[in-house]
Design an enzyme around this catalytic site. Structure first.
Site, PDB file in Angstrom:
ATOM      1  N   CYS A 109       0.826  -1.210   0.000  1.00  0.00           N
ATOM      2  CA  CYS A 109       0.000   0.000   0.000  1.00  0.00           C
ATOM      3  C   CYS A 109       0.864   1.266   0.000  1.00  0.00           C
ATOM      4  CB  CYS A 109      -0.941   0.001   1.203  1.00  0.00           C
ATOM      5  SG  CYS A 109      -2.190  -1.295   1.097  1.00  0.00           S
ATOM      6  N   ILE A 110       2.031   1.190   0.610  1.00  0.00           N
ATOM      7  CA  ILE A 110       2.965   2.323   0.574  1.00  0.00           C
ATOM      8  C   ILE A 110       3.488   2.503  -0.838  1.00  0.00           C
ATOM      9  CG2 ILE A 110       5.263   3.083   1.327  1.00  0.00           C
ATOM     10  CD1 ILE A 110       4.559   1.774   4.074  1.00  0.00           C
TER      11      ILE A 110
END
Length: 137
Positions: A95-96
């Site tokens: 997700c980063i």
């Protein structure tokens, strides 16, 4: 002991969503602060996975300060995705990389008391308030 008594005596869960505590020093500080609290009855659960859609919807209900929106970019757009979308349950590292999760902070959630935050100050103030509540009883 009745079932109700058993449930009452169980500690509640505070979840810390954090991707890499070696890199994310703030997440490590929040975890250490939570672990150091001995006055409140809770268990710390560490999660390196993105919340489910149901968890996000639940957290959004009691997110009075917009902490979720600070932590999760495009939160409102994400909530419109189907619950089976691959983002839900994916690793926070993924997700980063995709720009959804803020890598500088972590998110703590007390599910039962419906409180959340993303700073050491927020967790300190919360636990202090809980302690005051308990001594006032």
């Amino acid at each position: 002991m009745s079932m109700f008594r058993t449930v009452q005596s169980q500690s509640r869960i505070i979840t810390l969503f954090a991707h890499d505590l070696q890199i994310n020093k703030l997440g490590c500080k929040i975890l250490n602060y939570l672990k150091s609290d001995t006055t409140n009855n809770f268990t710390v659960e560490l999660s390196n996975r993105f919340p489910t859609q149901d968890q996000l919807k639940y957290m959004k209900q009691f997110d009075t300060y917009g902490v979720l929106g600070q932590q999760i970019k495009s939160l409102d757009k994400l909530l419109t995705l189907p619950s089976f979308d691959s983002v839900y349950g994916s690793t926070l590292s993924e997700c980063i990389e995709s720009g959804i999760w803020d890598p500088k902070t972590s998110l703590w959630v007390d599910w039962e008391k419906q409180k959340l935050g993303n700073t050491v100050k927020s967790v300190r103030e919360y636990l202090t308030a809980l302690e005051k509540e308990k001594t006032a009883e």
